[in-house]
Design an enzyme around this catalytic site. Structure first.
Site, mmCIF file in Angstrom:
data_model
loop_
_atom_site.group_PDB
_atom_site.id
_atom_site.type_symbol
_atom_site.label_atom_id
_atom_site.label_comp_id
_atom_site.label_asym_id
_atom_site.label_seq_id
_atom_site.Cartn_x
_atom_site.Cartn_y
_atom_site.Cartn_z
ATOM 1 N N ASP A 93 0.994 -1.391 -0.097
ATOM 2 C CA ASP A 93 -0.094 -0.122 0.346
ATOM 3 C C ASP A 93 0.962 1.562 0.152
ATOM 4 O O ASP A 93 0.756 2.112 0.676
ATOM 5 C CB ASP A 93 -0.899 -0.196 1.564
ATOM 6 C CG ASP A 93 -2.488 0.860 1.370
ATOM 7 O OD1 ASP A 93 -2.760 1.271 2.046
ATOM 8 O OD2 ASP A 93 -2.147 1.215 -0.205
ATOM 9 N N LYS B 162 3.271 3.423 -5.616
ATOM 10 C CA LYS B 162 2.527 2.463 -6.954
ATOM 11 C C LYS B 162 3.727 1.662 -7.514
ATOM 12 O O LYS B 162 3.714 0.076 -8.532
ATOM 13 C CB LYS B 162 1.240 2.656 -7.104
ATOM 14 C CG LYS B 162 0.343 3.236 -6.564
ATOM 15 C CD LYS B 162 0.068 3.209 -5.399
ATOM 16 C CE LYS B 162 -0.966 3.129 -4.082
ATOM 17 N NZ LYS B 162 -0.699 2.620 -2.527
ATOM 18 N N ASP C 21 -3.046 -3.200 -2.572
ATOM 19 C CA ASP C 21 -4.322 -2.444 -2.875
ATOM 20 C C ASP C 21 -3.726 -1.358 -3.615
ATOM 21 O O ASP C 21 -3.075 -1.480 -4.501
ATOM 22 C CB ASP C 21 -4.351 -1.260 -1.390
ATOM 23 C CG ASP C 21 -5.904 -0.096 -1.363
ATOM 24 O OD1 ASP C 21 -5.326 0.620 -0.586
ATOM 25 O OD2 ASP C 21 -6.296 -0.542 -1.977
ATOM 26 N N ASN C 22 -4.968 -0.495 -4.173
ATOM 27 C CA ASN C 22 -4.683 0.457 -5.323
ATOM 28 C C ASN C 22 -4.588 0.128 -6.495
ATOM 29 O O ASN C 22 -4.341 0.440 -7.397
ATOM 30 C CB ASN C 22 -4.427 1.337 -4.951
ATOM 31 C CG ASN C 22 -4.356 1.828 -3.713
ATOM 32 O OD1 ASN C 22 -3.384 1.762 -2.658
ATOM 33 N ND2 ASN C 22 -5.346 2.925 -3.534
ATOM 34 N N GLU D 254 -11.094 4.328 -0.923
ATOM 35 C CA GLU D 254 -11.703 4.254 -0.330
ATOM 36 C C GLU D 254 -12.474 5.837 -0.255
ATOM 37 O O GLU D 254 -12.273 6.221 -0.563
ATOM 38 C CB GLU D 254 -10.592 4.517 0.584
ATOM 39 C CG GLU D 254 -9.593 5.424 0.627
ATOM 40 C CD GLU D 254 -8.324 4.556 0.093
ATOM 41 O OE1 GLU D 254 -8.401 3.505 -0.686
ATOM 42 O OE2 GLU D 254 -7.864 5.303 -0.165
HETATM 43 N N1 77H Z 1 9.160 2.844 -0.797
HETATM 44 C C1 77H Z 1 8.630 3.402 -0.593
HETATM 45 N N2 77H Z 1 9.171 2.857 1.210
HETATM 46 C C2 77H Z 1 8.611 2.835 2.444
HETATM 47 C C3 77H Z 1 7.094 3.290 2.140
HETATM 48 N N3 77H Z 1 5.870 4.290 2.477
HETATM 49 C C4 77H Z 1 5.363 5.345 2.789
HETATM 50 N N4 77H Z 1 5.513 5.546 1.299
HETATM 51 C C5 77H Z 1 4.944 5.927 0.034
HETATM 52 C C6 77H Z 1 3.841 6.086 -0.480
HETATM 53 C C7 77H Z 1 2.894 7.356 0.670
HETATM 54 C C8 77H Z 1 1.473 7.102 -0.602
HETATM 55 C C9 77H Z 1 1.136 5.931 -0.718
HETATM 56 N N5 77H Z 1 -0.049 5.717 -0.775
HETATM 57 C C10 77H Z 1 -0.901 6.393 -2.294
HETATM 58 O O1 77H Z 1 -0.574 7.162 -2.777
HETATM 59 C C11 77H Z 1 -2.239 6.216 -2.252
HETATM 60 C C12 77H Z 1 -2.430 6.849 -2.846
HETATM 61 C C13 77H Z 1 -4.737 7.104 -3.246
HETATM 62 C C14 77H Z 1 -5.083 7.766 -4.176
HETATM 63 C C15 77H Z 1 -5.164 9.529 -3.635
HETATM 64 C C16 77H Z 1 -5.252 10.791 -4.615
HETATM 65 C C17 77H Z 1 -6.021 9.720 -5.335
HETATM 66 F F1 77H Z 1 -7.628 11.015 -6.403
HETATM 67 C C18 77H Z 1 -6.746 8.452 -5.381
HETATM 68 C C19 77H Z 1 -6.169 7.464 -4.846
HETATM 69 C C20 77H Z 1 -4.914 6.536 -2.016
HETATM 70 C C21 77H Z 1 -4.554 5.355 -1.932
HETATM 71 O O2 77H Z 1 -5.267 4.397 -1.540
HETATM 72 C C22 77H Z 1 -3.185 5.350 -1.733
HETATM 73 O O3 77H Z 1 -2.080 4.399 -0.757
HETATM 74 C C23 77H Z 1 6.998 4.932 1.138
HETATM 75 N N6 77H Z 1 7.840 3.982 0.229
HETATM 76 MG MG MG Z 2 -4.291 2.816 -0.487
#
Ligand code: 77H
Ligand code: MG
Length: 214
Positions: A141, A144, A169-170, A199
């Site tokens: 999660d 992406k 997820d996603n 969500e």
């Molecule tokens: N490499 C590494 N290692 C470890 C880490 N820990 C965090 N990160 C960075 C991850 C930052 C958050 C990731 N999640 C999402 O971006 C996300 C986005 C949406 C979404 C947003 C806007 C929309 F319009 C529609 C849908 C919906 C979701 O359910 C999502 O999970 C890492 N990276």
């Molecule tokens: Mg997500």
């Protein structure tokens, strides 16, 4: 100074959830996100699919990539057997700080280890740092475009065993096309798509469940 959304989410938990009651923490976050501010938690609709996969797998060792505020971490941990553990990786120190407080409010600190830093750096250290042999369940999660490289890294580090479940997820929104193509076409995985919604919205999204065949 202006509070952040994760801080406001934490305050909603501390105001509306019962200490030591994980399900009330999950409910408080879902109510906050439905009524006040959208946040990128897996949410309740996909959360029910997550619950059913966790209950079916009954994992002893879980890896979560991308903690955010700890919603799915708490949701998973609340279903784990007594000795089971989750290692959850969070890149953003501010998110990790909030997640630790949400997890503490749920009373699940003993089951959950929040590790700060990028997945690409921490996955190769899992065995030596945390004494992990293999993971029974991995919940993806995080960024992406890291789903595919990190899955290959997990394979190369020998952290997957025959039967390990990857739940992503996603896979539709924001979308992880290269990951989907890989797990759906590789002979090393058996994949299944669970159609759902992004969500707290009506947009399509879903979870991809993939069994590592070894
Ligand atoms: N490499 C590494 N290692 C470890 C880490 N820990 C965090 N990160 C960075 C991850 C930052 C958050 C990731 N999640 C999402 O971006 C996300 C986005 C949406 C979404 C947003 C806007 C929309 F319009 C529609 C849908 C919906 C979701 O359910 C999502 O999970 C890492 N990276
Ligand atoms: Mg997500």
């Amino acid at each position: 100074t202006q509070s952040t959304r994760p801080q406001r989410l934490l305050h909603a938990v501390q105001k509306n959830a019962t200490r030591g009651d994980p399900r009330s923490v999950v409910k408080a976050i879902d109510n906050f996100c439905r009524q006040k501010e959208w946040a990128m938690n897996v949410g309740d609709e996909k959360g029910c699919i997550l619950d059913s996969v966790v209950s079916e797998v009954n994992p002893v060792t879980v890896l979560e990539l991308g903690t955010y505020c700890g919603y799915s971490t708490v949701r998973i941990a609340s279903l784990l057997p007594p000795r089971a553990k989750i290692i959850t990786l969070e890149f953003n120190p501010d998110y990790a700080k909030i997640a630790r407080q949400v997890i503490a409010w749920a009373g699940l600190e003993d089951k959950i280890q929040v590790v700060e830093g990028p997945s690409g750096e921490w996955i190769p250290k899992m065995k030596e740092q945390f004494g992990v042999k293999t993971f029974d369940l991995v919940f993806l999660d995080h960024w992406k475009d890291r789903y595919l490289p990190d899955t290959k890294l997990l394979e190369d580090c020998g952290l997957l065993r025959k039967g390990t479940i990857l739940l992503a997820d996603n896979v539709i929104c924001p979308g992880t096309p290269d990951y989907l193509e890989y797990v759906r076409n590789s002979p090393r995985y058996k994949s299944q798509y669970f159609k759902s919604h992004l969500e707290y919205t009506k947009a399509e999204d879903g979870l991809e469940k993939s069994v590592f065949l070894g």
